[in-house]
Design a protein around this motif. Structure first.
Motif, PDB file in Angstrom:
ATOM      1  N   ALA A 125       0.887  -1.156   0.000  1.00 29.08           N
ATOM      2  CA  ALA A 125       0.000   0.000   0.000  1.00 29.08           C
ATOM      3  C   ALA A 125       0.922   1.202   0.000  1.00 29.08           C
ATOM      4  CB  ALA A 125      -0.889   0.004   1.244  1.00 29.08           C
ATOM      5  N   GLY A 126       0.660   2.205  -0.850  1.00 29.06           N
ATOM      6  CA  GLY A 126       1.603   3.307  -0.850  1.00 29.06           C
ATOM      7  C   GLY A 126       1.214   4.532  -1.634  1.00 29.06           C
ATOM      8  N   LEU A 127       1.921   5.597  -1.294  1.00 25.52           N
ATOM      9  CA  LEU A 127       1.779   6.889  -1.951  1.00 25.52           C
ATOM     10  C   LEU A 127       3.169   7.322  -2.405  1.00 25.52           C
ATOM     11  CD1 LEU A 127      -0.356   8.671   0.791  1.00 25.52           C
ATOM     12  CD2 LEU A 127      -1.196   7.412  -1.204  1.00 25.52           C
ATOM     13  N   VAL A 128       3.385   7.539  -3.596  1.00 28.32           N
ATOM     14  CA  VAL A 128       2.480   7.590  -4.716  1.00 28.32           C
ATOM     15  C   VAL A 128       2.720   6.375  -5.599  1.00 28.32           C
ATOM     16  CG1 VAL A 128       2.234  10.106  -4.691  1.00 28.32           C
ATOM     17  CG2 VAL A 128       3.987   9.093  -6.113  1.00 28.32           C
ATOM     18  N   THR A 129       1.706   6.052  -6.385  1.00 23.90           N
ATOM     19  CA  THR A 129       1.766   4.849  -7.209  1.00 23.90           C
ATOM     20  C   THR A 129       2.949   4.864  -8.162  1.00 23.90           C
ATOM     21  OG1 THR A 129      -0.653   4.883  -7.117  1.00 23.90           O
ATOM     22  CG2 THR A 129       0.351   3.312  -8.639  1.00 23.90           C
ATOM     23  N   SER A 130       3.195   6.012  -8.795  1.00 23.39           N
ATOM     24  CA  SER A 130       4.286   6.106  -9.766  1.00 23.39           C
ATOM     25  C   SER A 130       5.650   6.291  -9.112  1.00 23.39           C
ATOM     26  CB  SER A 130       4.036   7.271 -10.734  1.00 23.39           C
ATOM     27  OG  SER A 130       3.982   8.504 -10.035  1.00 23.39           O
ATOM     28  N   GLY A 131       5.682   6.383  -7.788  1.00 26.47           N
ATOM     29  CA  GLY A 131       6.930   6.533  -7.056  1.00 26.47           C
ATOM     30  C   GLY A 131       7.256   5.292  -6.260  1.00 26.47           C
ATOM     31  N   VAL A 132       6.969   5.322  -4.958  1.00 25.24           N
ATOM     32  CA  VAL A 132       7.345   4.228  -4.063  1.00 25.24           C
ATOM     33  C   VAL A 132       6.721   2.892  -4.481  1.00 25.24           C
ATOM     34  CG1 VAL A 132       5.532   4.597  -2.322  1.00 25.24           C
ATOM     35  CG2 VAL A 132       7.708   3.569  -1.660  1.00 25.24           C
ATOM     36  N   VAL A 133       5.488   2.896  -4.942  1.00 23.39           N
ATOM     37  CA  VAL A 133       4.856   1.616  -5.278  1.00 23.39           C
ATOM     38  C   VAL A 133       5.544   0.992  -6.489  1.00 23.39           C
ATOM     39  CG1 VAL A 133       2.704   0.410  -5.798  1.00 23.39           C
ATOM     40  CG2 VAL A 133       2.668   2.395  -4.273  1.00 23.39           C
ATOM     41  N   LEU A 150      -2.259  -3.454  -3.368  1.00 20.55           N
ATOM     42  CA  LEU A 150      -3.623  -3.116  -2.970  1.00 20.55           C
ATOM     43  C   LEU A 150      -4.039  -1.846  -3.718  1.00 20.55           C
ATOM     44  CD1 LEU A 150      -3.316  -3.834   0.851  1.00 20.55           C
ATOM     45  CD2 LEU A 150      -4.177  -5.340  -0.969  1.00 20.55           C
ATOM     46  N   SER A 151      -4.807  -2.027  -4.783  1.00 25.43           N
ATOM     47  CA  SER A 151      -5.097  -0.941  -5.722  1.00 25.43           C
ATOM     48  C   SER A 151      -5.763   0.263  -5.072  1.00 25.43           C
ATOM     49  CB  SER A 151      -5.966  -1.453  -6.868  1.00 25.43           C
ATOM     50  OG  SER A 151      -7.184  -1.990  -6.376  1.00 25.43           O
ATOM     51  N   ASP A 152      -6.659   0.026  -4.137  1.00 22.55           N
ATOM     52  CA  ASP A 152      -7.372   1.147  -3.515  1.00 22.55           C
ATOM     53  C   ASP A 152      -6.607   1.752  -2.336  1.00 22.55           C
ATOM     54  OD1 ASP A 152      -7.881  -1.270  -2.200  1.00 22.55           O
ATOM     55  OD2 ASP A 152      -9.888  -0.687  -1.577  1.00 22.55           O
ATOM     56  N   ALA A 153      -5.525   1.121  -1.929  1.00 23.79           N
ATOM     57  CA  ALA A 153      -4.678   1.652  -0.863  1.00 23.79           C
ATOM     58  C   ALA A 153      -3.412   2.272  -1.450  1.00 23.79           C
ATOM     59  CB  ALA A 153      -4.336   0.561   0.143  1.00 23.79           C
ATOM     60  N   CYS A 154      -3.511   2.676  -2.700  1.00 25.09           N
ATOM     61  CA  CYS A 154      -2.454   3.396  -3.395  1.00 25.09           C
ATOM     62  C   CYS A 154      -3.109   4.584  -4.097  1.00 25.09           C
ATOM     63  CB  CYS A 154      -1.782   2.516  -4.456  1.00 25.09           C
ATOM     64  SG  CYS A 154      -0.955   1.044  -3.819  1.00 25.09           S
ATOM     65  N   ALA A 155      -2.349   5.626  -4.313  1.00 24.28           N
ATOM     66  CA  ALA A 155      -2.862   6.790  -5.029  1.00 24.28           C
ATOM     67  C   ALA A 155      -1.708   7.526  -5.679  1.00 24.28           C
ATOM     68  CB  ALA A 155      -3.615   7.720  -4.080  1.00 24.28           C
ATOM     69  N   ASP A 156      -2.056   8.283  -6.722  1.00 25.57           N
ATOM     70  CA  ASP A 156      -1.080   9.063  -7.458  1.00 25.57           C
ATOM     71  C   ASP A 156      -1.710  10.404  -7.809  1.00 25.57           C
ATOM     72  OD1 ASP A 156       1.653   8.298  -9.078  1.00 25.57           O
ATOM     73  OD2 ASP A 156       0.511   9.858 -10.119  1.00 25.57           O
ATOM     74  N   PRO A 157      -0.941  11.482  -7.844  1.00 24.73           N
ATOM     75  CA  PRO A 157      -1.521  12.762  -8.249  1.00 24.73           C
ATOM     76  C   PRO A 157      -2.123  12.727  -9.654  1.00 24.73           C
ATOM     77  CG  PRO A 157       0.649  13.103  -7.292  1.00 24.73           C
ATOM     78  CD  PRO A 157       0.452  11.619  -7.445  1.00 24.73           C
ATOM     79  N   ASP A 158      -1.643  11.802 -10.485  1.00 28.79           N
ATOM     80  CA  ASP A 158      -2.152  11.647 -11.848  1.00 28.79           C
ATOM     81  C   ASP A 158      -2.977  10.356 -11.905  1.00 28.79           C
ATOM     82  OD1 ASP A 158      -2.466  10.975 -14.610  1.00 28.79           O
ATOM     83  OD2 ASP A 158      -0.683  12.156 -15.109  1.00 28.79           O
ATOM     84  N   ALA A 159      -4.300  10.507 -11.928  1.00 28.95           N
ATOM     85  CA  ALA A 159      -5.196   9.335 -11.903  1.00 28.95           C
ATOM     86  C   ALA A 159      -4.976   8.416 -13.099  1.00 28.95           C
ATOM     87  CB  ALA A 159      -6.654   9.795 -11.853  1.00 28.95           C
ATOM     88  N   GLU A 160      -4.639   8.978 -14.246  1.00 23.81           N
ATOM     89  CA  GLU A 160      -4.404   8.158 -15.434  1.00 23.81           C
ATOM     90  C   GLU A 160      -3.159   7.285 -15.259  1.00 23.81           C
ATOM     91  OE1 GLU A 160      -3.725   8.561 -20.262  1.00 23.81           O
ATOM     92  OE2 GLU A 160      -3.975  10.374 -19.065  1.00 23.81           O
ATOM     93  N   VAL A 161      -2.107   7.854 -14.703  1.00 23.38           N
ATOM     94  CA  VAL A 161      -0.883   7.083 -14.448  1.00 23.38           C
ATOM     95  C   VAL A 161      -1.184   5.957 -13.466  1.00 23.38           C
ATOM     96  CG1 VAL A 161       1.410   7.205 -13.397  1.00 23.38           C
ATOM     97  CG2 VAL A 161       0.695   8.955 -15.018  1.00 23.38           C
ATOM     98  N   HIS A 162      -1.936   6.256 -12.412  1.00 20.87           N
ATOM     99  CA  HIS A 162      -2.333   5.231 -11.435  1.00 20.87           C
ATOM    100  C   HIS A 162      -3.043   4.071 -12.137  1.00 20.87           C
ATOM    101  CE1 HIS A 162      -3.856   3.569  -7.625  1.00 20.87           C
ATOM    102  NE2 HIS A 162      -5.013   3.456  -8.244  1.00 20.87           N
ATOM    103  N   GLN A 163      -4.001   4.376 -12.997  1.00 20.51           N
ATOM    104  CA  GLN A 163      -4.759   3.332 -13.690  1.00 20.51           C
ATOM    105  C   GLN A 163      -3.882   2.521 -14.636  1.00 20.51           C
ATOM    106  OE1 GLN A 163      -7.733   2.185 -12.939  1.00 20.51           O
ATOM    107  NE2 GLN A 163      -7.785   3.734 -11.327  1.00 20.51           N
ATOM    108  N   VAL A 164      -3.000   3.179 -15.361  1.00 22.81           N
ATOM    109  CA  VAL A 164      -2.110   2.456 -16.281  1.00 22.81           C
ATOM    110  C   VAL A 164      -1.225   1.493 -15.491  1.00 22.81           C
ATOM    111  CG1 VAL A 164      -0.125   2.710 -17.834  1.00 22.81           C
ATOM    112  CG2 VAL A 164      -2.140   4.162 -18.128  1.00 22.81           C
TER     113      VAL A 164
END
Length: 186
Positions: A125-133, A150-164
């Protein structure tokens, strides 16, 4: 000894601000993951990104990390802004790892902690998806861990990057589940 360990990475005020702060759905999901892990006796390891005063660990040529020194003391290891968010319920008995780079492994003693705990699977689980995760998925895969993100326990400032990352990149190296899906397997 559990065959899993939950890594809760960079859930600290200095990072949460980029993804919704205290109202971030990822923080609520990570809190549920911690509760489920503790109930199932899965070790929880909190990971923080933080630096010494003056940021001696940051080389000015590092485009990704050097800008953090421009935030004043926000990322200094003793500041409240770098502590594990209180919603996660970390206590003095919990394992907290301080990292000095993007990956949870880089510049930390995480490998030694995991060698002691002995899991074969890491749940992230982590912040941000495109960084630490992303960085931790890659390094954990190279170290031959089985991985769940854990997809819902991660987030990224860019929602599109998170989804990709969740839909196209991570499935090549990890199982991608919601906190509920993972908790139901415990």
């Amino acid at each position: 000894m559990s065959d899993e360990a939950l890594l809760v990475m960079d859930f600290q005020p200095a990072v949460l601000g980029a993804v919704g702060g205290d109202e971030s759905p990822a923080l609520a999901a990570a809190t549920k993951a911690v509760t489920a892990a503790r109930k199932a006796k899965v070790p929880v390891v909190f990971v923080r990104v933080a630096f010494r005063p003056g940021y001696p660990e940051l080389n000015p040529t590092n485009k990704g990390m050097a800008p953090l020194s421009g935030y004043g003391d926000v990322f200094v290891e003793t500041e409240p802004t770098t502590q594990v968010h209180p919603a996660l319920g970390a206590t003095a008995k919990d394992i907290v790892v301080i990292k000095r780079r993007v990956s949870a492994f880089a510049g930390s003693d995480l490998s030694a902690v995991l060698a002691g705990l002995g899991p074969s699977r890491l749940v992230l689980a982590g912040l941000v998806t495109s960084g630490v995760v992303l960085s931790t998925v890659r390094e954990a895969s190279d170290a031959d861990f089985e991985i769940t993100v854990l997809s819902d326990a991660c987030a990224d400032p860019d929602a599109e990057v998170h989804q990709v990352l969740m839909n196209k990149v991570f499935p090549a190296q990890a199982d991608v589940l919601s906190v509920k899906e993972w908790a139901d397997t415990l």
